[in-house]
Design a protein around this motif. Structure first.
Motif, PDB file in Angstrom:
ATOM      1  N   ASP A  77       8.695 -29.914 -39.576  1.00 14.22           N
ATOM      2  CA  ASP A  77       8.271 -28.447 -39.357  1.00 14.22           C
ATOM      3  C   ASP A  77       9.034 -27.479 -40.199  1.00 14.22           C
ATOM      4  O   ASP A  77      10.108 -27.539 -40.535  1.00 14.22           O
ATOM      5  CB  ASP A  77       9.150 -28.173 -37.917  1.00 14.22           C
ATOM      6  N   LEU A  78       8.119 -26.701 -41.096  1.00 12.57           N
ATOM      7  CA  LEU A  78       8.371 -26.080 -42.140  1.00 12.57           C
ATOM      8  C   LEU A  78       8.404 -24.608 -41.660  1.00 12.57           C
ATOM      9  O   LEU A  78       8.770 -23.838 -42.629  1.00 12.57           O
ATOM     10  CB  LEU A  78       7.661 -26.161 -43.315  1.00 12.57           C
ATOM     11  N   GLY A  79       8.369 -24.185 -40.289  1.00 17.93           N
ATOM     12  CA  GLY A  79       8.730 -22.817 -40.019  1.00 17.93           C
ATOM     13  C   GLY A  79       7.525 -22.294 -39.438  1.00 17.93           C
ATOM     14  O   GLY A  79       6.309 -22.790 -39.300  1.00 17.93           O
ATOM     15  N   VAL A  80       7.478 -21.075 -38.979  1.00 19.15           N
ATOM     16  CA  VAL A  80       6.408 -20.216 -38.081  1.00 19.15           C
ATOM     17  C   VAL A  80       5.541 -19.726 -39.186  1.00 19.15           C
ATOM     18  O   VAL A  80       5.943 -18.824 -40.048  1.00 19.15           O
ATOM     19  CB  VAL A  80       7.147 -19.254 -37.250  1.00 19.15           C
ATOM     20  N   LEU A  81       4.310 -19.872 -38.925  1.00 17.70           N
ATOM     21  CA  LEU A  81       3.255 -19.276 -39.689  1.00 17.70           C
ATOM     22  C   LEU A  81       2.618 -18.054 -39.171  1.00 17.70           C
ATOM     23  O   LEU A  81       2.451 -16.894 -39.573  1.00 17.70           O
ATOM     24  CB  LEU A  81       1.875 -20.204 -39.824  1.00 17.70           C
ATOM     25  N   ASP A 197      -0.619 -26.093 -51.837  1.00 19.18           N
ATOM     26  CA  ASP A 197       0.351 -26.384 -52.794  1.00 19.18           C
ATOM     27  C   ASP A 197       1.625 -25.227 -52.544  1.00 19.18           C
ATOM     28  O   ASP A 197       2.897 -25.413 -52.556  1.00 19.18           O
ATOM     29  CB  ASP A 197      -0.090 -25.979 -54.281  1.00 19.18           C
ATOM     30  N   GLU A 198       1.127 -23.993 -52.406  1.00 22.36           N
ATOM     31  CA  GLU A 198       2.284 -23.146 -51.922  1.00 22.36           C
ATOM     32  C   GLU A 198       2.542 -22.727 -50.501  1.00 22.36           C
ATOM     33  O   GLU A 198       3.537 -22.282 -50.196  1.00 22.36           O
ATOM     34  CB  GLU A 198       1.522 -21.489 -52.430  1.00 22.36           C
ATOM     35  N   GLY A 199       1.687 -23.634 -49.512  1.00 24.61           N
ATOM     36  CA  GLY A 199       1.994 -23.176 -48.182  1.00 24.61           C
ATOM     37  C   GLY A 199       1.583 -21.835 -47.757  1.00 24.61           C
ATOM     38  O   GLY A 199       2.195 -21.541 -46.671  1.00 24.61           O
ATOM     39  N   THR A 200       0.618 -21.347 -48.288  1.00 26.43           N
ATOM     40  CA  THR A 200       0.248 -19.827 -48.081  1.00 26.43           C
ATOM     41  C   THR A 200      -0.811 -19.863 -47.313  1.00 26.43           C
ATOM     42  O   THR A 200      -2.009 -20.460 -47.722  1.00 26.43           O
ATOM     43  CB  THR A 200       0.210 -19.090 -49.295  1.00 26.43           C
ATOM     44  N   ALA A 201      -0.913 -19.312 -45.946  1.00 28.54           N
ATOM     45  CA  ALA A 201      -2.243 -19.278 -45.146  1.00 28.54           C
ATOM     46  C   ALA A 201      -3.094 -18.383 -45.818  1.00 28.54           C
ATOM     47  O   ALA A 201      -2.772 -17.364 -46.283  1.00 28.54           O
ATOM     48  CB  ALA A 201      -1.771 -18.887 -43.706  1.00 28.54           C
ATOM     49  N   ALA A 202      -4.541 -18.833 -45.408  1.00 30.86           N
ATOM     50  CA  ALA A 202      -5.569 -17.925 -45.888  1.00 30.86           C
ATOM     51  C   ALA A 202      -5.468 -16.330 -45.219  1.00 30.86           C
ATOM     52  O   ALA A 202      -4.917 -16.515 -43.795  1.00 30.86           O
ATOM     53  CB  ALA A 202      -6.823 -18.453 -45.552  1.00 30.86           C
ATOM     54  N   PRO A 203      -5.594 -15.424 -45.679  1.00 26.33           N
ATOM     55  CA  PRO A 203      -5.529 -13.933 -45.002  1.00 26.33           C
ATOM     56  C   PRO A 203      -6.552 -13.864 -43.835  1.00 26.33           C
ATOM     57  O   PRO A 203      -7.677 -14.579 -43.955  1.00 26.33           O
ATOM     58  CB  PRO A 203      -5.986 -13.163 -46.252  1.00 26.33           C
ATOM     59  N   ARG A 204      -6.372 -13.032 -42.966  1.00 25.37           N
ATOM     60  CA  ARG A 204      -7.322 -12.812 -42.008  1.00 25.37           C
ATOM     61  C   ARG A 204      -8.137 -11.550 -42.498  1.00 25.37           C
ATOM     62  O   ARG A 204      -7.876 -10.807 -43.546  1.00 25.37           O
ATOM     63  CB  ARG A 204      -6.448 -12.073 -40.945  1.00 25.37           C
ATOM     64  N   LEU A 205      -9.417 -11.549 -42.026  1.00 21.61           N
ATOM     65  CA  LEU A 205     -10.334 -10.723 -42.587  1.00 21.61           C
ATOM     66  C   LEU A 205      -9.931  -9.280 -42.453  1.00 21.61           C
ATOM     67  O   LEU A 205     -10.074  -8.437 -43.047  1.00 21.61           O
ATOM     68  CB  LEU A 205     -11.763 -10.832 -41.640  1.00 21.61           C
ATOM     69  N   ALA A 206      -9.105  -9.023 -41.404  1.00 23.40           N
ATOM     70  CA  ALA A 206      -8.396  -7.683 -41.160  1.00 23.40           C
ATOM     71  C   ALA A 206      -7.536  -7.231 -42.143  1.00 23.40           C
ATOM     72  O   ALA A 206      -7.481  -5.904 -42.411  1.00 23.40           O
ATOM     73  CB  ALA A 206      -7.848  -7.515 -39.806  1.00 23.40           C
ATOM     74  N   GLN A 207      -7.136  -8.318 -42.978  1.00 26.67           N
ATOM     75  CA  GLN A 207      -6.197  -7.855 -44.116  1.00 26.67           C
ATOM     76  C   GLN A 207      -6.981  -7.535 -45.113  1.00 26.67           C
ATOM     77  O   GLN A 207      -6.096  -6.928 -46.219  1.00 26.67           O
ATOM     78  CB  GLN A 207      -5.340  -9.048 -44.233  1.00 26.67           C
ATOM     79  N   LEU A 208      -8.206  -7.665 -45.268  1.00 28.64           N
ATOM     80  CA  LEU A 208      -8.763  -7.460 -46.591  1.00 28.64           C
ATOM     81  C   LEU A 208      -9.727  -6.218 -46.831  1.00 28.64           C
ATOM     82  O   LEU A 208      -9.998  -5.792 -45.740  1.00 28.64           O
ATOM     83  CB  LEU A 208     -10.026  -8.623 -46.820  1.00 28.64           C
TER      84      LEU A 208
END
Length: 309
Positions: A77-81, A197-208
């Motif tokens: 477990d790497l933490g909360v997304l 590679d970065e462990g970065t989740a794709a953004p939500r549409l609301a953020q764009l």
């Protein structure tokens, strides 16, 4: 009826609902004690656990090539997304020690009814009953066992929906959802959508704030996905820019425990219409012409595709 008056999706009608949970095998799998390592293998580190693949219900076959299914793998477990009203999503790395075999997963862990911030239990219990009277009484009485049953059924409903939609998407290419890796009790493990590679989740549409060309592309993808859903008889039921991800220009639909059977559910057409209104409002506010996002026109098309007159 006003949008906020809509009850939770219900499963009425004479036939068995497409996502009916009666006697679902998913709920017979609770989280079991982690299996012990064979005598000739070292035990896991304290922060690790053996892969739960052998204890869980699996997603559709063939399994994606990136997915690690070896029983020798460990889940870390790497933490909360993301934290949500009904579940938290954790980032998990599944890897086979001393090899380059690994993958990132999103572990969605449903809370029981006592700890959720938002309650849809009344409509849920009415529409998703199990046959055993003991379970029904426990859920209606909100006993500890009953709350666990409710949480498990939400997870099972989402797993079933994602499994079906993944198969449809793989066949048609017109709808994208995360691959449902496995289900174990109230934990649903999904494909991680983002940069592994970065462990970065794709953004939500609301953020764009997309430029005109990608904005139109995303709208067209959304219409395609809604048409595919409608042809299968479904509506998302709680669609918004917050449960759509954008990854490499691709729209990915998430958060589907409340998916609605448009035909069997008496409120189905209203849920579908609400989904369309919410999304049309967002795209219009971002610059698409209102004539291109007319909710009434799109809702009428989707109801015809679903066979609702």
């Amino acid at each position: 009826m006003r949008e906020h008056d809509l009850p939770a999706p219900q499963r009425r009608g004479r036939g068995r609902s497409r996502f009916d949970d009666d006697e679902t095998p998913f709920l017979t799998y609770g989280r079991q004690p982690a299996r012990t390592a064979p005598e000739d293998e070292p035990g896991p580190e304290p922060e690790d656990d053996w892969s739960s693949w052998d204890q869980a219900v699996h997603g559709p076959e063939p399994h994606p090539r990136w997915l690690v299914t070896e029983l020798a793998a460990r889940d870390t477990d790497l933490g909360v997304l993301k934290t949500g009203k009904e579940a938290d999503v954790h980032l998990v790395r599944r890897a086979v020690p001393d090899t380059d075999r690994s993958c990132l997963l999103a572990a969605k862990r449903y809370r029981d009814a006592q700890h959720r911030l938002f309650h849809r239990d009344a409509g849920y219990l009415e529409g998703r009953r199990v046959r055993r009277s003991r379970e029904n009484r426990a859920m209606a009485g909100r006993t500890a066992f009953g709350r666990q049953m409710i949480a498990g059924q939400w997870a099972a409903a989402e797993f079933a929906a994602l499994s079906r939609l993944w198969e449809i998407g793989a066949e048609s290419g017109r709808i994208a959802v995360p691959y449902p890796v496995q289900l174990l009790g109230t934990e649903l493990m999904l494909e991680f959508v983002g940069d592994p590679d970065e462990g970065t989740a794709a953004p939500r549409l609301a953020q764009l704030r997309p430029d005109p060309a990608p904005l139109r592309s995303l709208w067209e993808q959304l219409v395609d996905a809604l048409v595919v859903l409608a042809r299968a008889g479904y509506a998302h039921g709680d669609l918004s820019p917050y449960n759509l991800l954008v990854h490499a220009g691709r729209l990915v639909m998430i958060d589907l425990p409340q998916v609605v059977d448009v035909v069997a559910n008496p409120q189905g057409p209203e849920f579908l219409a609400r989904d369309v209104r919410v999304m049309a409002t967002w795209f219009t506010a971002r610059g698409l012409p209102a004539a291109d996002t007319d909710p009434a026109t799109l809702t009428g098309l989707l109801l015809r595709e679903a066979g609702v007159r």
